[in-house]
Design a protein around this motif. Structure first.
Motif, PDB file in Angstrom:
ATOM      1  N   MET A   1       0.826  -1.179   0.000  1.00  0.00           N
ATOM      2  CA  MET A   1       0.000   0.000   0.000  1.00  0.00           C
ATOM      3  C   MET A   1       0.870   1.242   0.000  1.00  0.00           C
ATOM      4  O   MET A   1       1.991   1.212   0.525  1.00  0.00           O
ATOM      5  CB  MET A   1      -0.896   0.027   1.253  1.00  0.00           C
ATOM      6  CG  MET A   1      -1.972  -1.037   1.270  1.00  0.00           C
ATOM      7  SD  MET A   1      -3.026  -0.843   2.706  1.00  0.00           S
ATOM      8  CE  MET A   1      -4.146  -2.205   2.432  1.00  0.00           C
ATOM      9  N   VAL A   4       0.872   6.484   3.984  1.00  0.00           N
ATOM     10  CA  VAL A   4      -0.133   7.483   4.295  1.00  0.00           C
ATOM     11  C   VAL A   4       0.565   8.817   4.495  1.00  0.00           C
ATOM     12  O   VAL A   4       1.594   8.901   5.145  1.00  0.00           O
ATOM     13  CB  VAL A   4      -0.901   7.089   5.569  1.00  0.00           C
ATOM     14  CG1 VAL A   4      -1.928   8.134   5.933  1.00  0.00           C
ATOM     15  CG2 VAL A   4      -1.561   5.745   5.365  1.00  0.00           C
ATOM     16  N   SER A  63      -5.475   4.103   8.559  1.00  0.00           N
ATOM     17  CA  SER A  63      -4.331   3.255   8.866  1.00  0.00           C
ATOM     18  C   SER A  63      -3.582   2.905   7.592  1.00  0.00           C
ATOM     19  O   SER A  63      -4.168   2.851   6.510  1.00  0.00           O
ATOM     20  CB  SER A  63      -4.787   1.958   9.559  1.00  0.00           C
ATOM     21  OG  SER A  63      -3.689   1.096   9.803  1.00  0.00           O
ATOM     22  N   ALA A  64      -2.270   2.695   7.746  1.00  0.00           N
ATOM     23  CA  ALA A  64      -1.463   2.235   6.617  1.00  0.00           C
ATOM     24  C   ALA A  64      -1.178   0.743   6.700  1.00  0.00           C
ATOM     25  O   ALA A  64      -0.586   0.176   5.783  1.00  0.00           O
ATOM     26  CB  ALA A  64      -0.142   3.008   6.569  1.00  0.00           C
ATOM     27  N   ASN A  65      -1.571   0.094   7.808  1.00  0.00           N
ATOM     28  CA  ASN A  65      -1.247  -1.330   7.944  1.00  0.00           C
ATOM     29  C   ASN A  65      -2.367  -2.140   8.605  1.00  0.00           C
ATOM     30  O   ASN A  65      -2.121  -3.215   9.139  1.00  0.00           O
ATOM     31  CB  ASN A  65       0.045  -1.497   8.749  1.00  0.00           C
ATOM     32  CG  ASN A  65      -0.038  -0.879  10.136  1.00  0.00           C
ATOM     33  OD1 ASN A  65      -1.072  -0.360  10.527  1.00  0.00           O
ATOM     34  ND2 ASN A  65       1.055  -0.932  10.881  1.00  0.00           N
ATOM     35  N   THR A  80     -10.893   1.359   4.996  1.00  0.00           N
ATOM     36  CA  THR A  80      -9.701   1.910   5.622  1.00  0.00           C
ATOM     37  C   THR A  80      -9.059   2.935   4.701  1.00  0.00           C
ATOM     38  O   THR A  80      -8.691   2.623   3.572  1.00  0.00           O
ATOM     39  CB  THR A  80      -8.689   0.797   5.953  1.00  0.00           C
ATOM     40  OG1 THR A  80      -9.303  -0.158   6.832  1.00  0.00           O
ATOM     41  CG2 THR A  80      -7.455   1.374   6.626  1.00  0.00           C
ATOM     42  N   VAL A  82      -6.148   4.839   3.311  1.00  0.00           N
ATOM     43  CA  VAL A  82      -4.710   4.581   3.277  1.00  0.00           C
ATOM     44  C   VAL A  82      -3.923   5.701   2.600  1.00  0.00           C
ATOM     45  O   VAL A  82      -2.689   5.663   2.587  1.00  0.00           O
ATOM     46  CB  VAL A  82      -4.411   3.238   2.564  1.00  0.00           C
ATOM     47  CG1 VAL A  82      -5.056   2.076   3.306  1.00  0.00           C
ATOM     48  CG2 VAL A  82      -4.867   3.280   1.106  1.00  0.00           C
TER      49      VAL A  82
END
Length: 333
Positions: A1, A4, A63-65, A80, A82
Motif C-alpha cells: 500500500m 499514508v 491506517s497504513a497497515n 480503511t 490509506v
C-alpha cells in the motif's frame, strides 16, 4: 500500500486545510500545531477494527497497515483510508484512497458521502470516483481517470489484490459543511469457486464462502482442495440455494452477506460462516466435510425395543425454556 501522507498530524492538518482553503505555507503551520494533539488522538484516528463480522464496518478507519477484511455476498461498508492528500489552488482538491476488502470482488456499486448518493446533484462537478475491484494485475489510478493527480501517487501504487476507491473532492462549503465526509459503498463481494460448475463467480452461498476461506492461501486456512469433500460442498450449496417461501416472500434458503474480520481466530471465523447455514464442519476419512442441519431420510428404525435399562423423558421447566428470541440483521435499505 502507499504510505499514508503524514497520517497522524497530517490527517488533522489536511482536514482543516481542505475545509478552510489555506495556502501551502498556512498548511504547514496548521500541521505543526496539530502534531502535538495528534499524538493524543492517535487511537481515535485509527478507529476500531470491530470484533465481529458486523462490527465497525460502516466507518472510515485511518491506517497504513490495518488488516483487510473479506467480503462475502453483498454489504454496505466503509473501509480503511490509506492515502490522503490535498492540492490545487488554495488546496481546493482533497484526494483519498479507501480500501474496502480483499479482491477480487464482483463490483463496487453506489458510493455515499454522509449517506447521500455521490450522484446527487449537490455533488455535481465536485466529486470524482474511480473504483478498483482488486484484481492481482490491476493498474494504478492514472491522471486520465483523476485530474490534478498528486505527484505522490504513481503507477507503482496498484494496491494489487485490494478492492478500493479513489475519491477526489473539490471543496464546496455548501456541499461539505462539516469538512471530510464519511464515505461508504454498496459492494458485491468476493468471487468464489463453485465446484458445481468449475467457475469462479460472485454469489451469496454460505457453503462456497466456507470453502473459499478454508482453501485460500492469502487470508484463509490454506487447506489443499484434495482435503475438501466437494461432494458435500455441492450438496450443501444446492440446499442453501433452494428457493423457499415464507410470508409470501420467496428467497434462497440460506445466504451469506458479511465482512469477515481476518484478525479473529480461524475457529471464530469458521463458526460465524457456519452460522449462516446451520452447518457443522467435520474431519472424517482425511477430508473436511460440511454437514447441514436439515431433514434427512431415516437410515435406522428406532423404537423402545432399542432402549436398554431405564429411561425418562424430561419436559423442561421455566428456567430452561426460551420464551423470547432476539435477532439482529443488516438492513440494506
Amino acid at each position: 500500500m502507499p504510505a499514508v501522507v503524514g497520517y497522524l498530524a497530517g490527517q488533522a492538518a489536511i482536514g482543516l486545510t481542505f475545509g478552510m482553503g489555506l495556502t501551502a505555507a498556512q498548511t504547514a503551520m496548521v500541521a505543526m500545531a496539530a502534531s502535538y494533539a495528534a499524538s493524543n488522538l492517535a487511537a481515535g484516528l485509527m478507529g476500531s477494527e470491530g470484533d465481529d463480522i458486523g462490527g465497525g464496518i460502516l466507518t472510515n478507519k485511518a491506517s497504513a497497515n490495518a488488516a483487510v477484511g473479506v467480503l462475502y455476498g453483498t454489504r454496505k461498508v466503509g473501509g480503511t483510508r490509506v492515502y490522503l492528500e490535498v492540492n490545487g489552488d488554495d488546496n481546493e482538491y482533497l484526494h483519498q484512497v479507501i480500501v474496502l476488502a480483499e479482491g477480487e470482488i464482483d463490483s463496487i456499486n453506489n458510493v455515499y458521502l454522509n449517506d447521500v448518493d455521490s450522484t446527487d446533484s449537490r455533488f455535481s462537478g465536485l466529486v470524482t470516483i474511480v473504483k478498483k475491484t482488486g484484481a492481482d494485475n490491476q493498474a494504478a489510478v492514472t491522471s486520465s481517470e483523476i485530474s490534478n493527480l498528486p505527484s505522490g501517487w504513481t503507477s507503482a501504487h496498484k494496491l494489487s489484490g485490494m478492492a478500493y476507491i479513489y475519491v477526489r473532492i473539490k471543496w464546496d462549503a455548501d456541499a461539505f459543511p462539516q469538512g471530510l465526509p464519511l464515505i461508504t459503498c454498496d459492494v458485491d463481494g468476493k468471487k468464489t469457486y463453485d465446484p458445481r460448475s468449475g467457475t469462479t463467480t460472485f454469489n451469496h452461498n454460505p457453503a462456497l464462502a466456507l470453502r473459499d476461506y478454508l482453501t485460500n492461501t492469502r487470508y484463509g486456512r490454506s487447506i489443499p482442495t484434495s482435503q475438501i469433500d466437494d461432494a458435500a460442498i455441492i450438496a450443501a450449496a444446492n440446499y442453501c440455494d433452494a428457493t423457499v417461501t415464507k410470508g409470501g416472500v420467496s428467497a434462497a434458503r440460506y445466504t451469506c452477506d458479511g465482512l469477515v474480520n481476518i484478525t479473529q481466530t480461524s475457529l471464530d471465523i469458521i463458526n460465524k460462516l457456519l452460522s449462516s447455514c446451520r452447518g457443522f464442519l467435520v474431519f472424517t476419512g482425511g477430508v473436511y466435510k460440511l454437514v447441514l442441519d436439515k431433514p434427512e431420510s431415516a437410515v435406522f428404525t428406532f423404537s423402545e425395543d432399542n432402549i436398554v435399562g431405564q429411561w425418562s423423558i424430561g419436559l423442561g421447566n421455566k428456567n430452561t425454556t426460551y420464551n423470547r428470541v432476539t435477532a439482529a440483521f443488516f438492513n440494506p435499505e
